[in-house]
Design a protein around this motif. Structure first.
Motif, mmCIF file in Angstrom:
data_model
loop_
_atom_site.group_PDB
_atom_site.id
_atom_site.type_symbol
_atom_site.label_atom_id
_atom_site.label_comp_id
_atom_site.label_asym_id
_atom_site.label_seq_id
_atom_site.Cartn_x
_atom_site.Cartn_y
_atom_site.Cartn_z
ATOM 1 N N TYR A 93 0.969 -1.332 -0.301
ATOM 2 C CA TYR A 93 -0.257 0.288 0.244
ATOM 3 C C TYR A 93 0.826 1.560 -0.327
ATOM 4 O O TYR A 93 1.368 1.629 0.474
ATOM 5 C CB TYR A 93 -0.533 -0.080 1.169
ATOM 6 C CG TYR A 93 -2.080 -1.070 1.433
ATOM 7 C CD1 TYR A 93 -3.079 -1.078 -0.003
ATOM 8 C CD2 TYR A 93 -1.589 -2.235 1.778
ATOM 9 C CE1 TYR A 93 -3.981 -1.963 0.496
ATOM 10 C CE2 TYR A 93 -2.933 -3.118 2.142
ATOM 11 C CZ TYR A 93 -3.935 -2.752 1.735
ATOM 12 O OH TYR A 93 -4.947 -4.461 1.548
ATOM 13 N N LYS A 94 1.053 1.819 -1.247
ATOM 14 C CA LYS A 94 1.576 3.731 -0.747
ATOM 15 C C LYS A 94 0.906 4.469 -1.003
ATOM 16 O O LYS A 94 -0.418 4.442 -0.949
ATOM 17 C CB LYS A 94 2.345 3.651 -2.579
ATOM 18 C CG LYS A 94 3.004 2.612 -2.998
ATOM 19 C CD LYS A 94 3.609 2.617 -4.601
ATOM 20 C CE LYS A 94 4.792 1.338 -4.882
ATOM 21 N NZ LYS A 94 4.735 1.794 -6.191
ATOM 22 N N LYS A 95 2.015 4.946 0.067
ATOM 23 C CA LYS A 95 1.685 6.615 0.361
ATOM 24 C C LYS A 95 0.353 7.084 -0.295
ATOM 25 O O LYS A 95 1.800 7.268 -1.910
ATOM 26 C CB LYS A 95 2.185 7.310 1.406
ATOM 27 C CG LYS A 95 2.786 6.684 2.029
ATOM 28 C CD LYS A 95 3.708 7.747 3.583
ATOM 29 C CE LYS A 95 4.015 6.661 4.614
ATOM 30 N NZ LYS A 95 5.010 7.286 5.668
ATOM 31 N N ARG A 96 0.137 8.373 -0.549
ATOM 32 C CA ARG A 96 -0.255 9.363 -1.504
ATOM 33 C C ARG A 96 0.087 10.627 -1.566
ATOM 34 O O ARG A 96 0.235 10.583 -0.306
ATOM 35 C CB ARG A 96 -1.882 9.231 -1.785
ATOM 36 C CG ARG A 96 -3.041 8.017 -1.686
ATOM 37 C CD ARG A 96 -3.656 7.874 -2.727
ATOM 38 N NE ARG A 96 -3.999 6.892 -2.963
ATOM 39 C CZ ARG A 96 -3.736 5.467 -3.286
ATOM 40 N NH1 ARG A 96 -2.936 5.385 -3.938
ATOM 41 N NH2 ARG A 96 -5.028 4.570 -3.491
ATOM 42 N N GLU A 97 0.707 10.823 -2.623
ATOM 43 C CA GLU A 97 1.236 12.504 -2.461
ATOM 44 C C GLU A 97 -0.125 13.462 -2.647
ATOM 45 O O GLU A 97 -1.240 13.336 -3.231
ATOM 46 C CB GLU A 97 1.592 12.413 -3.567
ATOM 47 C CG GLU A 97 2.889 11.735 -4.096
ATOM 48 C CD GLU A 97 3.623 12.427 -2.970
ATOM 49 O OE1 GLU A 97 4.046 13.618 -2.619
ATOM 50 O OE2 GLU A 97 5.137 11.778 -2.271
ATOM 51 N N ARG A 98 0.056 14.506 -1.469
ATOM 52 C CA ARG A 98 -0.993 15.427 -1.300
ATOM 53 C C ARG A 98 -0.525 16.111 -1.214
ATOM 54 O O ARG A 98 0.386 16.964 -0.784
ATOM 55 C CB ARG A 98 -1.489 15.034 0.663
ATOM 56 C CG ARG A 98 -2.297 13.480 0.421
ATOM 57 C CD ARG A 98 -2.323 13.014 1.282
ATOM 58 N NE ARG A 98 -3.978 11.763 1.727
ATOM 59 C CZ ARG A 98 -3.481 11.440 1.176
ATOM 60 N NH1 ARG A 98 -2.843 10.974 0.120
ATOM 61 N NH2 ARG A 98 -4.284 9.935 1.471
ATOM 62 N N GLU A 99 -1.575 17.852 -1.188
ATOM 63 C CA GLU A 99 -1.065 18.964 -0.790
ATOM 64 C C GLU A 99 -1.375 19.634 -0.191
ATOM 65 O O GLU A 99 -2.350 18.497 0.976
ATOM 66 C CB GLU A 99 -1.934 19.914 -1.852
ATOM 67 C CG GLU A 99 -0.763 20.299 -3.007
ATOM 68 C CD GLU A 99 -1.598 20.920 -3.563
ATOM 69 O OE1 GLU A 99 -2.048 22.164 -3.532
ATOM 70 O OE2 GLU A 99 -1.812 20.701 -5.568
ATOM 71 N N GLY A 100 -1.151 20.362 1.110
ATOM 72 C CA GLY A 100 -1.558 20.497 2.135
ATOM 73 C C GLY A 100 -0.490 19.351 3.472
ATOM 74 O O GLY A 100 -0.095 18.943 3.288
ATOM 75 N N ILE A 101 -1.754 20.424 5.002
ATOM 76 C CA ILE A 101 -1.215 19.090 6.493
ATOM 77 C C ILE A 101 -2.049 18.090 6.366
ATOM 78 O O ILE A 101 -3.534 18.324 6.067
ATOM 79 C CB ILE A 101 -1.409 20.154 7.568
ATOM 80 C CG1 ILE A 101 -0.340 21.193 7.100
ATOM 81 C CG2 ILE A 101 -0.781 19.496 8.663
ATOM 82 C CD1 ILE A 101 -0.283 22.513 7.770
#
Length: 156
Positions: A93-101
């Motif tokens: 399960y890969k971590k998703r790239e996200r904007e913000g905190i």
């Protein structure tokens, strides 16, 4: 999880008073303990930090069908291995790239592994796997020797 100690064949009944079962019963217990050890070892075999996905396994006349829940996983991130009596599904399960905190997260990340000990020999060359709607369906055909065969009774 504690895995029972390995026993040497023919040693199970050693040291017990004679119960009238004889050697055939002792060898059946030895085989039962051997199968239980394999089952417990396969259940405890997920690596450190790995999780195990939710999965169902059911049997049809011709095959074993395993349905594993893998939401958000692409087929490139899944590996399925089958040998004579073992099935292993691994991936990440890969971590998703996200904007913000990121304020809160309850989603899984990291490696996963699912192992199953199949009750009979299987035809590893004919295994099929399909990923649809977050569910991986693996169909493992039984080998010809494992399928029940109808025997005709003739008059004599």
């Amino acid at each position: 999880m504690t895995v029972p100690a390995h026993r040497r064949p023919g040693r199970l009944m050693e040291g017990f008073p004679a119960l009238g079962w004889g050697e055939p019963m002792a060898s059946e217990f030895d085989e039962l303990f051997s199968r239980m050890n394999e089952l417990l070892a396969s259940a405890a075999a997920t690596g450190p930090g790995a999780s195990s996905p939710l999965a169902d396994m059911h049997e049809t006349e011709d095959a074993y069908v395993i349905e594993a829940e893998l939401p958000g996983i692409t087929r490139e991130d899944i590996d399925v291995e089958v040998d004579d009596q073992h099935l292993r599904i691994t991936g990440e399960y890969k971590k998703r790239e996200r904007e913000g905190i990121l304020r809160r997260s309850t989603r899984r990340t990291g490696r996963f592994e699912y192992r199953a000990l199949l009750p009979t020999s299987v035809n590893a060359e004919e295994v099929k796997a399909q990923l649809a709607d977050g569910v991986l369906t693996v169909t493992v055909p039984k080998s010809q020797s494992a399928k029940p065969r109808h025997v005709e009774i003739t008059g004599g």
